[in-house]
Design a protein around this motif. Structure first.
Motif, short mmCIF file in Angstrom:
data_model
loop_
_atom_site.label_atom_id
_atom_site.label_comp_id
_atom_site.label_asym_id
_atom_site.label_seq_id
_atom_site.Cartn_x
_atom_site.Cartn_y
_atom_site.Cartn_z
N ALA A 137 0.96 -1.38 -0.06
CA ALA A 137 -0.10 0.12 -0.09
C ALA A 137 0.90 1.25 0.03
O ALA A 137 1.68 1.42 0.83
N VAL A 138 0.69 2.12 -1.02
CA VAL A 138 1.61 3.36 -1.13
C VAL A 138 0.63 4.38 -0.63
O VAL A 138 -0.28 4.70 -1.48
N ILE A 139 1.16 5.31 0.16
CA ILE A 139 0.57 6.69 0.47
C ILE A 139 1.57 7.61 0.59
O ILE A 139 2.30 7.71 1.38
N ALA A 140 1.67 8.11 -0.80
CA ALA A 140 2.70 9.31 -1.16
C ALA A 140 2.53 10.41 0.03
O ALA A 140 3.50 11.14 0.25
N GLY A 141 1.25 10.79 0.16
CA GLY A 141 0.98 11.95 1.08
C GLY A 141 1.02 13.34 0.41
O GLY A 141 0.76 13.68 -0.66
N ASP A 142 1.96 14.21 1.49
CA ASP A 142 2.02 15.50 0.89
C ASP A 142 3.33 16.08 0.69
O ASP A 142 4.48 15.48 1.10
N GLY A 143 3.68 17.17 0.33
CA GLY A 143 4.74 17.97 0.01
C GLY A 143 5.67 17.09 -0.54
O GLY A 143 5.49 16.76 -1.98
N ILE A 144 6.98 16.70 -0.04
CA ILE A 144 7.95 15.94 -1.06
C ILE A 144 7.54 14.48 -0.87
O ILE A 144 8.56 13.58 -1.77
N PRO A 189 5.13 12.63 -2.46
CA PRO A 189 5.13 12.23 -4.11
C PRO A 189 6.33 12.06 -4.59
O PRO A 189 6.49 11.70 -5.67
N GLU A 190 7.37 13.10 -4.22
CA GLU A 190 8.67 13.11 -4.78
C GLU A 190 9.64 12.03 -4.67
O GLU A 190 10.56 11.71 -5.41
N VAL A 191 9.64 11.84 -3.58
CA VAL A 191 10.73 10.57 -2.88
C VAL A 191 10.11 9.21 -2.97
O VAL A 191 11.05 8.26 -3.06
N THR A 192 8.83 9.12 -2.98
CA THR A 192 8.21 7.70 -2.87
C THR A 192 8.48 6.87 -4.28
O THR A 192 8.86 5.64 -4.10
N PRO A 193 8.45 7.56 -5.38
CA PRO A 193 9.10 6.95 -6.53
C PRO A 193 10.41 6.42 -6.46
O PRO A 193 10.73 5.42 -7.03
N ALA A 194 11.06 7.21 -5.69
CA ALA A 194 12.55 6.56 -5.60
C ALA A 194 12.74 5.18 -4.96
O ALA A 194 13.31 4.31 -5.39
N ALA A 195 11.95 5.09 -3.80
CA ALA A 195 11.80 4.01 -3.33
C ALA A 195 11.48 2.95 -4.16
O ALA A 195 11.98 1.59 -4.00
N ARG A 196 10.07 3.23 -4.85
CA ARG A 196 9.79 2.03 -5.48
C ARG A 196 10.65 1.72 -6.75
O ARG A 196 10.80 0.46 -6.89
N ALA A 197 11.25 2.49 -7.20
CA ALA A 197 12.28 2.22 -8.13
C ALA A 197 13.35 1.39 -7.63
O ALA A 197 13.82 0.25 -8.20
N VAL A 198 13.84 1.61 -6.46
CA VAL A 198 14.88 0.63 -6.00
C VAL A 198 14.25 -0.74 -5.58
O VAL A 198 14.83 -1.76 -5.71
#
Length: 353
Positions: free
Chosen positions: A7-14, A16-25
């Protein structure tokens, strides 16, 4: 092929910017180890609160109860009071899913300058084990006489034998797997009921973990010693409030809170655990593409380890260390000029080698 539903909750502020990095890894290391991730995205956030009046749906916990883990970006927005956003999302998940261990590893990496001249790479490697569902952050209390001269506020701390014992046992077990040293954070000289109770239970559980050397420090002195002697510490166990403050201080000692990860664990695995970087939503830099994804990437390593993929988790941590030690790629918070995407690509390249 092993499959995991996240379950991905990107949330607020940054977030949504850092969550894709975690997913890519996760996807990159997963391919090499025969692990596949399915991501279900949820728009739970302050933005949702402003449009719908709630951080998440009423049935939110049921919607993610069957997931293997929860990956969170960040929560918080200047337009929503912090206590509203926290108690509308993070705390219901932590308490509803009995994530009573908040695990925060701290280390000084080669290539990251600590603000402390004596905190050399490799010399600081500790873990703060924070009690995560009770303690000072209770719901018991209230306000009386709002707006009047005699207005008052009461907030009750709640410490239970079960709650303290289980987190202390977890911390002792973790210390036994590391360097067999544990420090308990207390304030029993000033907080006359809950902290002596905490101290008594720590001493009681220490008798069952005789291979671990332990001591107790008052939280004010402990904060000073983490700054003056950070290499002295291995595992620190603390109440909800003390652990929250101490882990941010320790992350700053290691070079900044932008690099620090966090796991909210249900050790019995009756419910999904939640993984999040501790840096918060950082609205001042949101949307500029310069957020440091390192905390989110290290968080992904913790997620892998929790799901039983220790080798894959170690490879992610090694990739982080390789980028920091062997390349000049740094985001602005670490003194560089790289953006989120550039730093992420550097980690993925290191991970692929």
């Amino acid at each position: 092929m092993q499959n995991h539903r996240i379950a991905v909750i990107a949330g607020d502020g940054i977030g949504p910017e850092v969550t894709p990095a975690a997913r890519a890894v996760l996807d990159t290391v997963g391919t090499r180890h025969g692990i596949a991730f399915r991501y279900d995205e949820f728009d739970w956030s302050c933005k949702r609160y402003l449009t719908e009046g709630a951080m998440m749906p009423e049935r939110g916990l049921e919607m993610i109860r069957q997931h293997d883990a929860i990956l969170l970006g960040a929560v918080g927005d200047p337009g929503v009071p912090d206590h509203v956003s926290l108690w509308g999302l993070l705390i219901p998940i932590r308490r509803g899913f009995r994530q009573y261990v908040n695990l925060r590893p701290i280390k000084v990496f080669d290539g990251v300058e600590s603000p402390l001249r004596h905190a050399a790479p490799g010399s600081v490697d500790l873990v703060v084990v924070r009690e995560n569902v009770e303690g000072e952050y209770s719901e018991i209390g209230g306000r009386l006489g709002r707006g009047q001269a005699e207005e008052m506020a009461v907030q009750e701390a709640v410490f239970t034998r079960q709650g303290v014992t289980r987190v202390v046992d977890y911390a002792f077990d973790l210390a036994a797997q590391r360097r067999s040293r544990l420090t308990s954070a207390t304030k029993s000289n000033g907080i006359v009921h809950t902290m002596p109770f905490w101290d008594e239970l720590v001493a009681e559980r220490a008798a069952a973990h005789q291979g671990v050397v332990w001591d107790s420090e008052h939280i004010d002195a402990l904060c000073a010693k983490v700054v003056l002697e950070p290499s002295r510490f291995d595992v620190i166990v603390a109440s909800n409030l003390f652990g929250d403050i101490l882990s941010d201080l320790a992350a700053a000692v290691a070079g900044g809170i932008g690099i620090a990860p966090c796991a909210n664990l249900n050790p019995q695995r009756d419910f999904p655990s939640m993984f999040e970087p501790i840096h918060g939503s950082a609205p001042d830099i949101a949307g500029r593409g310069v957020a440091n994804p390192l905390g989110a990437v290290w968080t992904a390593a913790m997620l892998l380890d929790h799901l039983g993929h220790g080798e894959a988790a170690a490879e992610v941590e090694d990739a982080i260390a390789a980028v920091l030690a062997g390349t000049p790629v740094r985001t602005p918070d670490l003194g560089g000029t790289a953006g989120t995407e550039e730093f992420t690509k550097a980690v993925l390249a290191a991970l692929s080698r």
